[in-house]
Write a protein that holds these residues in place. Sequence first.
Motif, PDB file in Angstrom:
ATOM      1  N   TYR A   1       0.797  -1.224   0.000  1.00  0.00           N
ATOM      2  CA  TYR A   1       0.000   0.000   0.000  1.00  0.00           C
ATOM      3  C   TYR A   1       0.831   1.277   0.000  1.00  0.00           C
ATOM      4  CZ  TYR A   1       1.048  -0.100   5.043  1.00  0.00           C
ATOM      5  OH  TYR A   1       1.675  -0.133   6.257  1.00  0.00           O
ATOM      6  N   VAL A   2       0.139   2.348  -0.346  1.00  0.00           N
ATOM      7  CA  VAL A   2       0.619   3.719  -0.182  1.00  0.00           C
ATOM      8  C   VAL A   2      -0.430   4.407   0.678  1.00  0.00           C
ATOM      9  CG1 VAL A   2       1.879   3.814  -2.364  1.00  0.00           C
ATOM     10  CG2 VAL A   2      -0.500   4.548  -2.281  1.00  0.00           C
ATOM     11  N   GLY A   3      -0.036   5.506   1.308  1.00  0.00           N
ATOM     12  CA  GLY A   3      -1.009   6.173   2.150  1.00  0.00           C
ATOM     13  C   GLY A   3      -0.574   7.548   2.577  1.00  0.00           C
ATOM     14  N   GLN A   4      -1.408   8.147   3.408  1.00  0.00           N
ATOM     15  CA  GLN A   4      -1.168   9.474   3.954  1.00  0.00           C
ATOM     16  C   GLN A   4      -1.526   9.441   5.429  1.00  0.00           C
ATOM     17  OE1 GLN A   4      -0.087  12.337   2.166  1.00  0.00           O
ATOM     18  NE2 GLN A   4       0.084  13.265   4.173  1.00  0.00           N
ATOM     19  N   GLU A   5      -0.731  10.144   6.241  1.00  0.00           N
ATOM     20  CA  GLU A   5      -1.008  10.249   7.675  1.00  0.00           C
ATOM     21  C   GLU A   5      -1.120  11.719   8.040  1.00  0.00           C
ATOM     22  OE1 GLU A   5       0.469   8.065  11.655  1.00  0.00           O
ATOM     23  OE2 GLU A   5       2.060   9.007  10.489  1.00  0.00           O
ATOM     24  N   TRP A   6      -2.079  12.033   8.901  1.00  0.00           N
ATOM     25  CA  TRP A   6      -2.278  13.394   9.378  1.00  0.00           C
ATOM     26  C   TRP A   6      -2.030  13.426  10.877  1.00  0.00           C
ATOM     27  CZ3 TRP A   6      -5.411  10.878   5.911  1.00  0.00           C
ATOM     28  CH2 TRP A   6      -5.443  11.408   4.617  1.00  0.00           C
ATOM     29  N   GLN A   7      -1.085  14.272  11.302  1.00  0.00           N
ATOM     30  CA  GLN A   7      -0.741  14.440  12.708  1.00  0.00           C
ATOM     31  C   GLN A   7      -1.701  15.452  13.344  1.00  0.00           C
ATOM     32  OE1 GLN A   7       1.980  12.805  14.188  1.00  0.00           O
ATOM     33  NE2 GLN A   7       2.181  11.706  12.263  1.00  0.00           N
ATOM     34  N   ASP A   8      -1.857  15.380  14.670  1.00  0.00           N
ATOM     35  CA  ASP A   8      -2.743  16.289  15.414  1.00  0.00           C
ATOM     36  C   ASP A   8      -4.093  16.406  14.710  1.00  0.00           C
ATOM     37  OD1 ASP A   8      -0.703  16.658  17.250  1.00  0.00           O
ATOM     38  OD2 ASP A   8       0.056  18.437  16.228  1.00  0.00           O
ATOM     39  N   PHE A   9      -4.650  15.260  14.390  1.00  0.00           N
ATOM     40  CA  PHE A   9      -5.907  15.176  13.656  1.00  0.00           C
ATOM     41  C   PHE A   9      -7.018  15.863  14.439  1.00  0.00           C
ATOM     42  CE2 PHE A   9      -9.648  12.614  12.179  1.00  0.00           C
ATOM     43  CZ  PHE A   9      -9.644  13.079  10.879  1.00  0.00           C
ATOM     44  N   LEU A  10      -7.846  16.615  13.747  1.00  0.00           N
ATOM     45  CA  LEU A  10      -8.929  17.405  14.354  1.00  0.00           C
ATOM     46  C   LEU A  10      -8.394  18.332  15.440  1.00  0.00           C
ATOM     47  CD1 LEU A  10     -11.721  14.666  14.605  1.00  0.00           C
ATOM     48  CD2 LEU A  10     -11.429  16.409  12.829  1.00  0.00           C
ATOM     49  N   GLU A  11      -7.159  18.799  15.229  1.00  0.00           N
ATOM     50  CA  GLU A  11      -6.475  19.702  16.160  1.00  0.00           C
ATOM     51  C   GLU A  11      -6.364  19.103  17.560  1.00  0.00           C
ATOM     52  OE1 GLU A  11      -8.151  23.606  15.927  1.00  0.00           O
ATOM     53  OE2 GLU A  11      -7.999  23.650  13.750  1.00  0.00           O
ATOM     54  N   THR A  12      -6.244  17.795  17.616  1.00  0.00           N
ATOM     55  CA  THR A  12      -6.096  17.086  18.884  1.00  0.00           C
ATOM     56  C   THR A  12      -4.678  16.547  18.974  1.00  0.00           C
ATOM     57  OG1 THR A  12      -8.424  16.434  18.775  1.00  0.00           O
ATOM     58  CG2 THR A  12      -7.010  15.218  20.316  1.00  0.00           C
ATOM     59  N   PRO A  13      -3.883  17.052  19.928  1.00  0.00           N
ATOM     60  CA  PRO A  13      -2.506  16.556  20.053  1.00  0.00           C
ATOM     61  C   PRO A  13      -2.473  15.046  20.245  1.00  0.00           C
ATOM     62  CG  PRO A  13      -2.849  18.477  21.431  1.00  0.00           C
ATOM     63  CD  PRO A  13      -4.199  18.077  20.903  1.00  0.00           C
ATOM     64  N   ARG A  14      -1.522  14.423  19.579  1.00  0.00           N
ATOM     65  CA  ARG A  14      -1.263  12.987  19.644  1.00  0.00           C
ATOM     66  C   ARG A  14      -2.260  12.125  18.877  1.00  0.00           C
ATOM     67  NH1 ARG A  14       1.518  11.189  25.177  1.00  0.00           N
ATOM     68  NH2 ARG A  14       2.979  12.902  25.348  1.00  0.00           N
ATOM     69  N   LEU A  15      -3.340  12.695  18.368  1.00  0.00           N
ATOM     70  CA  LEU A  15      -4.303  11.931  17.575  1.00  0.00           C
ATOM     71  C   LEU A  15      -3.870  11.985  16.116  1.00  0.00           C
ATOM     72  CD1 LEU A  15      -6.994  10.347  17.680  1.00  0.00           C
ATOM     73  CD2 LEU A  15      -8.146  12.503  17.138  1.00  0.00           C
ATOM     74  N   THR A  16      -3.841  10.835  15.475  1.00  0.00           N
ATOM     75  CA  THR A  16      -3.457  10.771  14.067  1.00  0.00           C
ATOM     76  C   THR A  16      -4.563  10.076  13.275  1.00  0.00           C
ATOM     77  OG1 THR A  16      -2.315   8.641  14.302  1.00  0.00           O
ATOM     78  CG2 THR A  16      -0.987  10.629  14.602  1.00  0.00           C
ATOM     79  N   ALA A  17      -4.620  10.388  12.008  1.00  0.00           N
ATOM     80  CA  ALA A  17      -5.513   9.696  11.085  1.00  0.00           C
ATOM     81  C   ALA A  17      -4.662   9.207   9.938  1.00  0.00           C
ATOM     82  CB  ALA A  17      -6.602  10.627  10.581  1.00  0.00           C
ATOM     83  N   LYS A  18      -5.012   8.062   9.411  1.00  0.00           N
ATOM     84  CA  LYS A  18      -4.242   7.486   8.316  1.00  0.00           C
ATOM     85  C   LYS A  18      -5.211   6.842   7.338  1.00  0.00           C
ATOM     86  CE  LYS A  18      -1.420   4.139   9.479  1.00  0.00           C
ATOM     87  NZ  LYS A  18      -0.257   3.271   9.751  1.00  0.00           N
TER      88      LYS A  18
END
Length: 189
Positions: A112-129
């Motif tokens: 796979y290939v992908g993308q990760e977003w740090q501080d997801f929904l402006e929440t520290p330590r929360l990530t989305a991938k």
Amino acid sequence: MKLLDLPASFGRSSGMRIVFHSLPLVLLPLGMPQAQARDVPTESIAAPSSSEEDAAAAPWTFTVAPYVHHWRKNPDHRHAFIFSLEKEQEAHQLLGLALFRNSFGQPSAYAYVGQEWQDFLETPRLTAKLTAGIIYGYKGEYADKVPLNRNGYSPGLIPALGYQMTERDSVQFMVLGNAGYTLGYSRSF
């Protein structure tokens, strides 16, 4: 483990409706314009934090997900588990390979290939991938358990939410289509 199998009963499953309606929140950042360095005053540009430096120094991540929870019970299901290794490229883009035993006991893989977003929904330590790729391994009588399967190869799409416990350790909640979900532990190095 079925990945992204969407039967007619998809809309009747309340758990899948929640996941399906939450997917735009994961995909929304894809359409957002990226800030350019020239748009930010130089006095507001901060030096990289230690976590950013650690991420740059640890571009590889190993994940183990020892258990898959299925949305529905099936007597054919076996214990499924996943191991993955991914490399972070520039701008939190990912390239990875997952090896797993699918829910029917077949050795399988997901490139796979992908993308990760740090501080997801402006929440520290929360990530989305979000990852997308090719699954291999669903063959024989289980070939129809994933959509668009041709000779054991099928497309895959896996959204995930993660929580960064330390600079190198995190946990992830990964949705495996209509099959179920898994929790994984990740270590960066």
